[in-house]
Design an enzyme around this catalytic site. Structure first.
Site, mmCIF file in Angstrom:
data_model
loop_
_atom_site.group_PDB
_atom_site.id
_atom_site.type_symbol
_atom_site.label_atom_id
_atom_site.label_comp_id
_atom_site.label_asym_id
_atom_site.label_seq_id
_atom_site.Cartn_x
_atom_site.Cartn_y
_atom_site.Cartn_z
ATOM 1 N N ASP A 44 1.989 -10.011 0.585
ATOM 2 C CA ASP A 44 2.872 -9.697 -0.551
ATOM 3 C C ASP A 44 3.923 -10.791 -0.724
ATOM 4 O OD1 ASP A 44 1.394 -7.399 -0.412
ATOM 5 O OD2 ASP A 44 3.097 -6.037 -0.579
ATOM 6 N N GLY A 47 3.978 -4.820 -5.127
ATOM 7 C CA GLY A 47 4.814 -5.869 -4.521
ATOM 8 C C GLY A 47 6.273 -5.810 -4.915
ATOM 9 N N SER A 48 6.735 -4.633 -5.346
ATOM 10 C CA SER A 48 8.127 -4.532 -5.789
ATOM 11 C C SER A 48 9.120 -4.976 -4.708
ATOM 12 C CB SER A 48 8.411 -3.090 -6.223
ATOM 13 O OG SER A 48 9.782 -2.894 -6.371
HETATM 14 C C1 MEV Z 1 0.473 -3.933 1.012
HETATM 15 O O1 MEV Z 1 0.666 -4.442 -0.312
HETATM 16 C C2 MEV Z 1 -0.688 -4.626 1.666
HETATM 17 C C3 MEV Z 1 -1.026 -4.120 3.047
HETATM 18 O O2 MEV Z 1 -2.212 -4.820 3.461
HETATM 19 C C4 MEV Z 1 0.066 -4.347 4.052
HETATM 20 C C5 MEV Z 1 0.257 -5.816 4.406
HETATM 21 O O3 MEV Z 1 -0.559 -6.661 4.076
HETATM 22 O O4 MEV Z 1 1.263 -6.068 5.080
HETATM 23 C C6 MEV Z 1 -1.371 -2.635 3.056
#
Ligand code: MEV
Length: 334
Positions: free
Chosen positions: A170, A125-126
């Site tokens: 995120d 989550g940076s």
């Molecule tokens: C990314 O941390 C999480 C994903 O599910 C993308 C999103 O939720 O937008 C891969």
């Protein structure tokens, strides 16, 4: 109901005394933390639920102060005029522009300083955390207050620059204090029956969320039934996991994580370095382990039987080649 934010948006600019004793421009701060997805990454993009946890050991902090000359940015990646910042800072600049636009008539040019301990492109989550911190700091420097939903939308504006069509998981989780259930774009707190201690191991391989999301979309186009079945199973696992987290059924939580890893690999977002760390975690006694975040690199999240076992697990993951390891405990009722 949304989980409370770490730092409510309210003007909290405070004067900093300069070392020579004279007052300098007020500094406003913004903060956000790292996140790890316990289960549901990628499936959330297609409307399935997910559970994510904050990772308290890692965080991002931004300072904003009204600029007295050409606005500058200071970060580990770049020090200099914002107008000449390199393209790789595009997400941060999008966050800054979004905040200034939201400030409307109260917007003032700001100098921004960013510090972050969250490794970039590792699925923690940076990008969302740095964007959240920059937006909070900038709004505060402008003396502007926004509500939680508006703040979320501003972070999402930056997240769209990062990876196209973010689910919002995120952006929500980097501001959460506790484990969250994410469904339909919103979060609510998850009840946690017993402490859950996780070890996060960085494969050292850059995760490529944008590519990973595109790969799942392409696979879904080619094999709609197969991919929908996997997404459905991830959704079912997340729903069951919520109950298991609530009752403190650690073995079941671990089993769900391991199954999710297999499903994610089948969706095309795995990586040999992640499989290697998952195997190392399981052979060191983890109850379950999976990739976390976008995948194709990034980190592995492993559930330790308890806090003591987490130390041995961390040690084993380091010896297996992890570039870094962190331990985080989600506190339960017992
Ligand atoms: C990314 O941390 C999480 C994903 O599910 C993308 C999103 O939720 O937008 C891969």
């Amino acid at each position: 109901m949304t989980a409370s934010t770490d730092v409510p948006i309210a003007p909290d600019a405070h004067p900093h005394a300069a070392t020579n004793g004279s007052a300098v421009a007020p500094v406003a701060t913004g903060r956000a933390g790292a996140k790890a997805i316990l289960l549901g990454e990628h499936a959330v993009v297609y409307g399935r639920p997910a559970i994510a946890i904050p990772v308290r050991a890692l965080g991002a902090r931004a300072e904003a102060r009204p600029a007295v000359a050409e606005p500058r940015l200071s970060s580990a990646l770049y020090h200099g005029a914002i107008s000449r910042a390199p393209e790789r800072l595009g997400v941060t600049l999008t966050a800054l522009s979004a905040a200034l636009e939201a400030a409307g008539g109260r917007a003032v040019p700001v100098d921004i300083a960013i510090e972050s301990s969250i490794p970039a492109e590792r699925g923690l989550g940076s990008s969302a955390a740095v964007s959240a911190a920059v937006i909070e700091a900038t709004l505060r420097a402008c003396g502007v207050t926004v509500d939680d939903e508006r703040l979320h939308e501003l972070i999402q504006t930056a997240e769209r620059a990062a990876h196209g069509s973010p689910s919002g998981l995120d952006a929500r989780t980097v501001r959460a204090r506790a484990a969250v259930w994410f469904d339909g774009g919103r979060i609510e707190p998850v009840s946690v029956g017993r402490d859950l201690t996780f070890v996060i191991a960085d494969s050292g391989v850059r995760g490529r969320t944008r590519e990973a999301v595109a790969a799942v979309a392409a696979r879904r186009h080619d094999d709609p039934e197969g991919v929908e079945a996997a997404l459905d199973e991830l959704g079912t696992l997340a729903t069951a996991l919520r109950r298991d987290v609530s009752s403190g059924a650690r073995d079941d939580i671990g089993a769900a994580m391991s199954r999710a890893h297999v499903l994610l690999d089948g969706l095309g977002v795995g990586d040999p370095a992640l499989d290697h760390l998952v195997r190392a975690a399981m052979s060191a006694g983890a109850l379950g382990a999976k990739l976390t975040g976008g995948g194709r690199g990034g980190c592995v999240l492993a559930l330790a039987p308890d806090l003591d076992a987490a130390a041995a697990l961390s040690d084993r993951l380091t010896r297996a080649g992890a570039a870094a390891v962190w331990t985080t405990t989600v506190e339960g009722a017992a």
